[in-house]
Design a protein around this motif. Structure first.
Motif, PDB file in Angstrom:
ATOM      1  N   ARG A   1      24.287 -52.984-110.774  1.00 33.63           N
ATOM      2  CA  ARG A   1      22.918 -52.853-111.243  1.00 33.63           C
ATOM      3  C   ARG A   1      22.498 -51.378-111.215  1.00 33.63           C
TER       4      ARG A   1
ATOM      5  N   ARG B   1      23.921 -47.915-119.422  1.00 32.70           N
ATOM      6  CA  ARG B   1      23.324 -48.941-120.274  1.00 32.70           C
ATOM      7  C   ARG B   1      24.284 -49.336-121.393  1.00 32.70           C
TER       8      ARG B   1
ATOM      9  N   LYS C   1      26.314 -57.781-120.927  1.00 34.92           N
ATOM     10  CA  LYS C   1      25.063 -57.969-120.203  1.00 34.92           C
ATOM     11  C   LYS C   1      23.924 -57.989-121.221  1.00 34.92           C
ATOM     12  N   SER C   2      22.969 -58.883-121.019  1.00 33.04           N
ATOM     13  CA  SER C   2      21.870 -59.001-121.970  1.00 33.04           C
ATOM     14  C   SER C   2      20.904 -57.831-121.819  1.00 33.04           C
ATOM     15  N   ARG C   3      20.127 -57.600-122.867  1.00 29.15           N
ATOM     16  CA  ARG C   3      19.106 -56.554-122.799  1.00 29.15           C
ATOM     17  C   ARG C   3      18.050 -56.898-121.748  1.00 29.15           C
ATOM     18  N   GLU C   4      17.817 -58.199-121.548  1.00 25.87           N
ATOM     19  CA  GLU C   4      16.877 -58.617-120.513  1.00 25.87           C
ATOM     20  C   GLU C   4      17.406 -58.243-119.137  1.00 25.87           C
ATOM     21  N   TRP C   5      18.711 -58.420-118.922  1.00 23.22           N
ATOM     22  CA  TRP C   5      19.327 -58.046-117.639  1.00 23.22           C
ATOM     23  C   TRP C   5      19.193 -56.546-117.410  1.00 23.22           C
ATOM     24  N   VAL C   6      19.469 -55.765-118.454  1.00 24.85           N
ATOM     25  CA  VAL C   6      19.334 -54.313-118.349  1.00 24.85           C
ATOM     26  C   VAL C   6      17.900 -53.937-118.010  1.00 24.85           C
ATOM     27  N   GLN C   7      16.933 -54.599-118.662  1.00 25.05           N
ATOM     28  CA  GLN C   7      15.528 -54.300-118.416  1.00 25.05           C
ATOM     29  C   GLN C   7      15.133 -54.631-116.978  1.00 25.05           C
ATOM     30  N   ARG C   8      15.602 -55.769-116.485  1.00 23.67           N
ATOM     31  CA  ARG C   8      15.273 -56.154-115.107  1.00 23.67           C
ATOM     32  C   ARG C   8      15.854 -55.157-114.105  1.00 23.67           C
ATOM     33  N   CYS C   9      17.025 -54.624-114.420  1.00 24.14           N
ATOM     34  CA  CYS C   9      17.680 -53.677-113.506  1.00 24.14           C
ATOM     35  C   CYS C   9      16.933 -52.357-113.393  1.00 24.14           C
TER      36      CYS C   9
END
Length: 300
Positions: A78, A101, A109-117
């Motif tokens: 992460r 990224r 990895k989803s864009r949502e996962w990247v955003q949450r990280c």
């Protein structure tokens, strides 16, 4: 683009010895995108003088987890963890985040996962400005780097490889400036980045279809002549792939890119005489392995 040849600087001092078990190698199956940020982070750690125990205490992460991260083993990390390590290693956040990224998306990895990280470290993902001398260097060589990458990669991959090259250089800019020749250091980063994305046959890189965009092919309008020219060019490209690395680079820049010998010298960070010697030896090799076309109407 002509830059003066820089004489070699004194060799860098070796990294200080550190107690404890030696860090293992990077995992062999790691993607080129993952290696793009992990390589500079790993090198920064190895030259920092810090131990895994010291890093573990500072970032509050187990030594085994840091060791796995620096080897590319286990789950994709992460951003919060990468950010914590980069802060202790004094690495610039923005290029590291861009590379992290990109690798995360390539690792599915989803864009949502990247955003949450990145929610807890949003300020570190805001675009920053590289050092002034890095920006000046990029303006000087970027178009030439793109010409080189285009000989091996399609447009999107070419742009990505060149962009990643300058991000990696930003992460390692102090190392580049302290190296015997900044231009040679930068070229090695570009070459490694391009070759990591280039298809290989029997361990040698394949020149891509973009390399056909040459003056010779553009000047052939007759369909039959064009087919013959393409066949000859394919034979030439196959032979070129067998050249030693520096001779291949010189031929790509000189014969496919149309770049002057003085500019090639500046790009590679080698003397002009070396460029001319490499080109001469490469041409001699290519002439020895490529059979010349038969002359029409040749008599016995």
């Amino acid at each position: 683009m002509t830059t003066p040849y820089e004489p070699p600087a004194p060799p860098l001092r070796p990294a200080p010895a550190r107690p404890g078990r030696k860090l293992g190698p990077i995992a062999e199956d790691l993607s080129s995108a993952h290696c793009a940020w992990l390589g500079p982070m790993r090198e920064t750690y190895l030259t920092s003088g810090l131990t895994l125990s010291e890093l573990s205490a500072r970032v509050r992460l187990a030594k085994s987890k840091i060791s796995e991260l620096l080897r590319g083993i286990g789950l994709y990390p992460r951003w919060e963890i990468i950010f914590s390590l980069s802060r202790e290693l004094k690495m610039p956040y923005w290029p590291l985040y861009r590379l992290w990224r990109q690798a995360a998306l390539e690792a599915h990895k989803s864009r949502e996962w990247v955003q949450r990280c990145t929610e807890k470290t949003a300020l570190t993902t805001m675009q920053a400005t590289p050092p002034l001398d890095h920006r000046a260097f990029r303006e000087l060589v970027e178009s030439f780097y793109s010409l080189y990458a285009q000989a091996f990669l399609e447009d999107e991959q070419r742009d990505s490889a060149v962009s990643d090259t300058f991000d990696i250089l930003w992460l390692r800019w102090n190392d580049a400036l302290a190296s015997p020749d900044t231009r040679r250091f930068a070229w090695s980063v570009l070459r490694s980045t391009v070759m990591a994305r280039t298809p290989h046959v029997d361990g040698r890189p394949e020149l891509g279809w973009a390399a056909f965009d040459t003056v010779v092919l553009q000047s052939v309008f007759d369909a039959a002549d064009r087919v013959d020219q393409i066949a000859e060019t394919l034979q030439l490209f196959k032979a070129m792939s067998c050249l030693p690395d520096q001779q291949l680079d010189v031929m790509v820049l000189r014969r496919l890119g149309g770049i002057a010998p003085e500019d090639v010298s500046g790009l590679l960070g080698v003397p002009l005489a070396t460029v001319r010697s490499d080109e001469r030896h490469a041409v001699h090799f290519l002439e020895s392995v490529i059979c010349p076309p038969e002359t029409e109407g040749k008599t016995a």
